[in-house]
Design an enzyme around this catalytic site. Structure first.
Site, PDB file in Angstrom:
ATOM      1  N   ARG A   1       0.848  -1.200   0.000  1.00  0.00           N
ATOM      2  CA  ARG A   1       0.000   0.000   0.000  1.00  0.00           C
ATOM      3  C   ARG A   1       0.884   1.251   0.000  1.00  0.00           C
ATOM      4  O   ARG A   1       0.579   2.242  -0.654  1.00  0.00           O
ATOM      5  CB  ARG A   1      -0.918   0.021   1.229  1.00  0.00           C
ATOM      6  CG  ARG A   1      -2.026  -0.999   1.139  1.00  0.00           C
ATOM      7  CD  ARG A   1      -3.025  -0.860   2.273  1.00  0.00           C
ATOM      8  NE  ARG A   1      -3.825  -2.072   2.364  1.00  0.00           N
ATOM      9  CZ  ARG A   1      -3.643  -3.031   3.286  1.00  0.00           C
ATOM     10  NH1 ARG A   1      -2.716  -2.895   4.211  1.00  0.00           N
ATOM     11  NH2 ARG A   1      -4.400  -4.107   3.282  1.00  0.00           N
TER      12      ARG A   1
ATOM     13  N   ASP B   1      -8.943  -4.299  -0.556  1.00  0.00           N
ATOM     14  CA  ASP B   1      -8.301  -5.622  -0.580  1.00  0.00           C
ATOM     15  C   ASP B   1      -8.972  -6.473  -1.645  1.00  0.00           C
ATOM     16  O   ASP B   1     -10.166  -6.298  -1.919  1.00  0.00           O
ATOM     17  CB  ASP B   1      -8.436  -6.294   0.795  1.00  0.00           C
ATOM     18  CG  ASP B   1      -7.587  -5.593   1.849  1.00  0.00           C
ATOM     19  OD1 ASP B   1      -6.792  -4.714   1.470  1.00  0.00           O
ATOM     20  OD2 ASP B   1      -7.734  -5.920   3.037  1.00  0.00           O
TER      21      ASP B   1
ATOM     22  N   GLU C   1      -5.074   0.827  10.886  1.00  0.00           N
ATOM     23  CA  GLU C   1      -5.924   1.854  10.272  1.00  0.00           C
ATOM     24  C   GLU C   1      -5.873   3.156  11.061  1.00  0.00           C
ATOM     25  O   GLU C   1      -5.686   4.227  10.496  1.00  0.00           O
ATOM     26  CB  GLU C   1      -7.376   1.376  10.180  1.00  0.00           C
ATOM     27  CG  GLU C   1      -7.600   0.209   9.245  1.00  0.00           C
ATOM     28  CD  GLU C   1      -7.401  -1.144   9.904  1.00  0.00           C
ATOM     29  OE1 GLU C   1      -6.808  -1.214  11.006  1.00  0.00           O
ATOM     30  OE2 GLU C   1      -7.836  -2.146   9.315  1.00  0.00           O
TER      31      GLU C   1
ATOM     32  N   HIS D   1     -16.060  -7.014   4.817  1.00  0.00           N
ATOM     33  CA  HIS D   1     -14.677  -7.482   4.942  1.00  0.00           C
ATOM     34  C   HIS D   1     -14.741  -8.937   5.407  1.00  0.00           C
ATOM     35  O   HIS D   1     -15.224  -9.221   6.494  1.00  0.00           O
ATOM     36  CB  HIS D   1     -13.940  -6.609   5.977  1.00  0.00           C
ATOM     37  CG  HIS D   1     -12.496  -6.959   6.140  1.00  0.00           C
ATOM     38  ND1 HIS D   1     -11.596  -6.121   6.743  1.00  0.00           N
ATOM     39  CD2 HIS D   1     -11.780  -8.050   5.765  1.00  0.00           C
ATOM     40  CE1 HIS D   1     -10.396  -6.691   6.749  1.00  0.00           C
ATOM     41  NE2 HIS D   1     -10.487  -7.864   6.157  1.00  0.00           N
TER      42      HIS D   1
HETATM   43  N1  UDP Z   1      -1.776  -9.295   0.898  1.00  0.00           N
HETATM   44  C1  UDP Z   1      -0.619  -9.294   0.149  1.00  0.00           C
HETATM   45  N2  UDP Z   1       0.451 -10.004   0.589  1.00  0.00           N
HETATM   46  C2  UDP Z   1       0.411 -10.749   1.732  1.00  0.00           C
HETATM   47  C3  UDP Z   1      -0.758 -10.725   2.485  1.00  0.00           C
HETATM   48  C4  UDP Z   1      -1.837 -10.005   2.050  1.00  0.00           C
HETATM   49  O1  UDP Z   1      -0.558  -8.670  -0.892  1.00  0.00           O
HETATM   50  O2  UDP Z   1       1.398 -11.385   2.066  1.00  0.00           O
HETATM   51  C5  UDP Z   1      -2.950  -8.546   0.400  1.00  0.00           C
HETATM   52  C6  UDP Z   1      -4.162  -9.409   0.119  1.00  0.00           C
HETATM   53  O3  UDP Z   1      -4.163  -9.877  -1.222  1.00  0.00           O
HETATM   54  C7  UDP Z   1      -5.306  -8.471   0.391  1.00  0.00           C
HETATM   55  C8  UDP Z   1      -4.757  -7.558   1.484  1.00  0.00           C
HETATM   56  O4  UDP Z   1      -3.343  -7.640   1.416  1.00  0.00           O
HETATM   57  O5  UDP Z   1      -5.625  -7.708  -0.762  1.00  0.00           O
HETATM   58  C9  UDP Z   1      -5.234  -7.982   2.873  1.00  0.00           C
HETATM   59  O6  UDP Z   1      -4.803  -9.284   3.124  1.00  0.00           O
HETATM   60  P1  UDP Z   1      -5.706 -10.349   3.926  1.00  0.00           P
HETATM   61  O7  UDP Z   1      -7.002 -10.503   3.230  1.00  0.00           O
HETATM   62  O8  UDP Z   1      -4.907 -11.603   4.122  1.00  0.00           O
HETATM   63  O9  UDP Z   1      -5.854  -9.586   5.307  1.00  0.00           O
HETATM   64  P2  UDP Z   1      -7.103  -9.541   6.290  1.00  0.00           P
HETATM   65  O10 UDP Z   1      -8.334  -9.476   5.458  1.00  0.00           O
HETATM   66  O11 UDP Z   1      -7.033 -10.771   7.075  1.00  0.00           O
HETATM   67  O12 UDP Z   1      -6.887  -8.299   7.072  1.00  0.00           O
HETATM   68 MN    MN Z   2      -8.985 -10.079   3.673  1.00  0.00          MN
END
Ligand code: UDP
Ligand code: MN
Length: 415
Positions: free
Chosen positions: A239, A259, A360, A388
């Site tokens: 990000r 995400d 956040e 989410h």
């Molecule tokens: N993500 C990523 N690399 C990682 C872990 C997560 O690019 O090693 C991305 C994932 O594709 C998603 C976002 O970061 O778009 C949030 O990840 P995740 O859904 O696992 O997190 P959560 O929903 O549990 O907060």
């Molecule tokens: Mn997620």
């Protein structure tokens, strides 16, 4: 001979006076030029010849004049200036024919793998033709057909605020499904929408292809991180790569972190366009492990924030109870801190060092001072516009490139 004499320049006359024969003396190019009939020389040619070939001419007198050296300098400067202003690429390319651009290109390879133009970039492009405008308007959904009678509609069209949707992603079993699903939602959103997709260390071929075929504006970025073992949350750095990109290129629009695995409504994206500085809304959270749905986000009176929804006791210490997919903000806050009266001009970034669940709030605290600088959307904050989901699918295997190395065995049941 008489006629020749009449056309001779005063210089050749003088050389004769100096004891040389004007008829047989070896002539310098300048002398030739002059002796080719003085009456036929245009004033410009005489001037040019005078400037460039002076040293071959016998001196008029020993008295030194600044006029010609000055003119010569001026002409050289002027020619150099003209050459400098010549568009090098196109002309040079035309002259050389088969000479390929890449052979002399000084372009540096950027970290952006594939780039399509954003609406902001289009400002510098020359005025489009009517036909191009119509085709563009059909693509944007302003008119149904490229019909010139609809030209007024096209010219009166005012595009909404650009949405800059940032998605960190990584290779896993259902990545292609997630990316396609989100991409297709973004395709249905009114344009302009710019989708910034960021991967870690390398751009996967599968992601590049998905983006290329999606038919929306996108930028495929790579976050380069050599030591990934000490990284808690890789999405954070990805990000941040997108934030750096937006800041560096001063992209204008509403920044939203989407995400790849969440569920979004079209209404959400339309509502974001009403935000001025920072907008937030309640998000439905579905945790697979906890088997329950909770709500996180603002409680509003109109667009004014009057409280927060939160069910997590451990997170009560947070300043703002907002999910990563529950806020959007004006991109100019990133690159125009003075315009937004920010107390510092430090770059706004996600922090890798913070406790889980505080990601956040520590980010938002860099953008706003308190709730008075936040806008609740939609009016009353009484609708859930996105979910989410916490669905874990890390360990699942999938065929590389989504290709099956051999045909599946088919079992046809006999009747
Ligand atoms: N993500 C990523 N690399 C990682 C872990 C997560 O690019 O090693 C991305 C994932 O594709 C998603 C976002 O970061 O778009 C949030 O990840 P995740 O859904 O696992 O997190 P959560 O929903 O549990 O907060
Ligand atoms: Mn997620």
């Amino acid at each position: 001979m008489a006629s020749i004499r009449r056309t001779l320049s005063p210089y050749t006359d003088r050389s004769h006076q100096n004891g040389l024969s004007s008829t047989f003396s070896p002539q310098s190019p300048s002398q030739k030029l002059f002796s080719q009939g003085r009456t036929t020389l245009s004033p410009i040619r005489r001037f040019v010849a005078g400037v460039f070939f002076r040293k071959h001419q016998p001196r008029k007198s020993l008295q030194f004049s600044w006029r010609k050296p000055f003119l010569r300098c001026f002409m050289c400067f002027f020619l150099g200036f003209l050459l400098g202003m010549t568009p090098f690429n196109s002309d040079f390319n035309e002259l050389r024919g088969d000479f390929r651009k890449s052979d002399y290109s000084l372009e540096m390879k950027p970290e952006v793998v594939s780039v399509q133009r954003s609406a902001g970039d289009l400002a510098s492009v020359e005025k489009p033709k009517e036909d191009d405008l119509l085709i563009g308007a059909v693509e944007l959904g302003v008119v149904e057909r490229a019909d010139k009678t609809d030209m007024k509609k096209v010219l009166d069209f005012v595009p909404g605020k650009q949405l800059i949707v940032v998605t960190p992603t990584y290779s896993r079993a259902i990545q292609a499904y997630y990316l396609n699903r989100l991409g297709q939602v973004l395709r249905l959103v009114k344009q302009p929408v710019l989708w910034i997709v960021v991967e870690l260390n390398e751009a996967s071929k599968e992601t590049a292809e998905t983006l290329r075929n999606m038919g929306i504006m996108y930028r495929h970025l790579v976050c380069v991180k050599n030591n990934t073992t000490d990284v808690k949350d890789r999405g954070v750095h990805q990000r941040n790569t997108a934030l750096e990109h937006i800041e560096r290129h001063k992209l204008d629009g509403m920044v939203y972190f989407a995400d790849d695995d969440n569920i979004y409504s079209l209404e959400l994206f339309e509502s974001m366009r009403e935000i001025s500085r920072f907008g937030t809304w309640p998000v439905g959270l579905l945790a697979q492990s906890k088997n329950k749905a909770i709500l996180e986000g603002p409680v509003c009176n109109g667009s004014k924030l009057i409280g927060w929804h939160t069910n997590e006791k451990s997170k009560r210490l947070r300043r703002f109870h907002v999910d990563m997919s529950g806020f959007a903000f004006n991109s100019s806050i990133l690159w125009d801190p003075k315009g937004w009266h920010r107390p510092t001009s430090d770059p706004i970034r996600h922090l890798d060092s913070v406790k889980e669940g505080f990601q956040e709030t520590t980010f938002i605290e860099q953008i706003v001072e308190d709730e008075s600088q936040m806008e609740g959307i939609p009016l009353g904050c009484n609708r859930i516009m996105n979910w989410h989901l916490h669905l874990e699918a890390r360990g699942l295997a999938y065929p590389k490139g989504w290709m099956l190395p051999k045909n599946l065995d088919v079992v046809i049941p006999s009747k």
